[in-house]
Design an enzyme around this catalytic site. Sequence first.
Site, mmCIF file in Angstrom:
data_model
loop_
_atom_site.group_PDB
_atom_site.id
_atom_site.type_symbol
_atom_site.label_atom_id
_atom_site.label_comp_id
_atom_site.label_asym_id
_atom_site.label_seq_id
_atom_site.Cartn_x
_atom_site.Cartn_y
_atom_site.Cartn_z
ATOM 1 N N GLU A 140 -18.243 33.577 -6.215
ATOM 2 C CA GLU A 140 -19.744 34.115 -6.000
ATOM 3 C C GLU A 140 -20.813 33.235 -5.294
ATOM 4 O OE1 GLU A 140 -21.234 35.525 -9.642
ATOM 5 O OE2 GLU A 140 -19.343 36.326 -10.383
ATOM 6 N N TYR A 158 -24.766 28.892 -7.392
ATOM 7 C CA TYR A 158 -26.143 29.514 -7.019
ATOM 8 C C TYR A 158 -27.358 28.640 -6.774
ATOM 9 C CZ TYR A 158 -24.092 33.966 -8.433
ATOM 10 O OH TYR A 158 -23.480 35.341 -8.422
ATOM 11 N N HIS A 169 -14.632 39.620 -17.251
ATOM 12 C CA HIS A 169 -16.122 39.282 -16.784
ATOM 13 C C HIS A 169 -17.058 39.936 -17.853
ATOM 14 C CE1 HIS A 169 -18.584 38.575 -13.131
ATOM 15 N NE2 HIS A 169 -19.329 38.828 -14.064
ATOM 16 N N ASN A 200 -18.444 29.729 -8.795
ATOM 17 C CA ASN A 200 -19.658 30.547 -8.450
ATOM 18 C C ASN A 200 -20.802 29.506 -8.430
ATOM 19 O OD1 ASN A 200 -17.991 32.498 -8.834
ATOM 20 N ND2 ASN A 200 -18.617 33.244 -10.785
ATOM 21 N N GLU A 250 -16.694 32.644 -15.257
ATOM 22 C CA GLU A 250 -17.735 31.919 -15.937
ATOM 23 C C GLU A 250 -17.553 31.766 -17.558
ATOM 24 O OE1 GLU A 250 -21.438 33.447 -14.303
ATOM 25 O OE2 GLU A 250 -20.982 32.946 -12.381
ATOM 26 N N ARG A 279 -13.150 41.374 -4.708
ATOM 27 C CA ARG A 279 -13.066 40.748 -6.016
ATOM 28 C C ARG A 279 -13.855 41.681 -6.966
ATOM 29 N NH1 ARG A 279 -16.323 36.792 -8.890
ATOM 30 N NH2 ARG A 279 -15.110 36.071 -10.453
HETATM 31 O O1 IFM Z 1 -24.732 39.010 -11.996
HETATM 32 C C1 IFM Z 1 -23.970 37.625 -12.304
HETATM 33 C C2 IFM Z 1 -22.650 37.824 -12.350
HETATM 34 O O2 IFM Z 1 -22.132 38.653 -13.250
HETATM 35 C C3 IFM Z 1 -21.880 36.438 -12.795
HETATM 36 N N1 IFM Z 1 -22.505 35.312 -11.822
HETATM 37 C C4 IFM Z 1 -23.860 35.322 -11.653
HETATM 38 C C5 IFM Z 1 -24.463 36.665 -11.257
HETATM 39 C C6 IFM Z 1 -26.019 36.397 -10.802
HETATM 40 O O3 IFM Z 1 -26.369 36.088 -12.037
#
Ligand code: IFM
Length: 456
Positions: A360, A296, A121, A294, A166, A77
Amino acid sequence: MSDARFPDGFVWGAATAAYQVEGAVSEGGRGRSIWDTFSHTPGRTAGGDTGDLAADHYHRWRDDVAMMADLGLQSYRFSVAWPRVQPDGTGPANQEGLDFYRALVDELRSYGIEPWVTLYHWDLPQALQDAGGWPARDTVSRFADYATLVHDALGDRVGYWTTLNEPWCSAFLGYASGVHAPGRTDARDAVRATHHLLLGHGLATQAIRAVAPAAQLGITLNLYAVTPATDAPADLDAARRIDGLQNRLFLDPLLEGRYPQDVLDDLGPLVDDDLVRDGDLATIAAPLDLLGINYYTRHTVRAGDEPAPQSPFPGSETVVMVQGEKPVTDMGWDVDPAGLIEVLDRVHRQAGPLPLYITENGAAFPDEVTADGAVHDLERTAYLRSHLRACRSAIAAGVPLRGYFVWSLMDNFEWGHGYRKRFGIVHVDYATQRRTPKDSALYYATVLREGRLPSG
Ligand code: IFM
């Protein structure tokens, strides 16, 4: 199926983004983006770092694709840099820009790696920012035109498309807190940007769908588990507010064609009367083939009294982010795989059978190449293991999770943090551009070769 095995056909990949890896910002007819301007403005990024060279992927892409093949990746990706395709954000395509991505796609395909294109992006052409940027409604049509140009060039060889990565970050970090390009701090504009990003997504989706009914089209949202620090009513309300701005403000219009009323109420006068026009929500809710998530970390929040400096949450600036008691990554983000299950479960409940992809997931840690020439990134490996287990649990519970992309294939320009935060499963020595697969890459290669999580 054993607990550790993933379903047949599950897609294993890795992700990057153009400005974070390509470099070559003045080559191939590329124009300037808001990130060139922002990163070259003193004080905006750690150490004044810029994406001018980044991981030099623009020149090293053949080797990078061979490295992906060595790792056994099934999908890659990456994002297309809008200013490579339209240097000023409008008009005919810059052929050299499209040729770069066409060659990359063909190389991926020659190894049997499925290309997955993200159209945006975060690298808005600077000329469009000068004309108003995402707060300006005209940018919506510019984005749909650009998406059409890229699809015209690559649609015969790319099956998977993400319109935006995002949009929360583009809108709220770019226009409210100002820690991302274009570095603005105007809450009304952040709200305008949100609506226009979503509308751009919808318009681009409709345009591509009209010419390519078989294309797999989606959008990627950064979603968080959100938890109140206590059961106190004020903390519960803080959690409702942050869940609203971070998650529901995007999920609800995309999946149900409506903005959440409580979030609109929280935003109050920050929503301009003429912002949402007839037909906009139907466009935003254009049918999707997939949703990218995504993930985290979790936000644990409580009510506060004072507005937080540089809050990215307009109208809810007094909400305080509470550090949990869990281990944290180098970003200071809690390691919280249970939150991933919560996010997948809530999205599935809202989206029904819509295929979901983790587009992600990953972690920054301060890696070092040791004397044996390796990078023993035990913490990242543990992070991946725990989050892959969470994916597996969600699938077992019935979530239609179809694939997983680690962030990131390699160390890269981490926006305002510059090169100080390393998210890659492959280490990049920025002085030499030497790539070294970390232990986490070797672990990930085992997972995708076997289609299951190794025991232990
Ligand atoms: O590096 C970023 C990415 O560009 C978008 N999502 C979160 C990642 C980590 O911060």
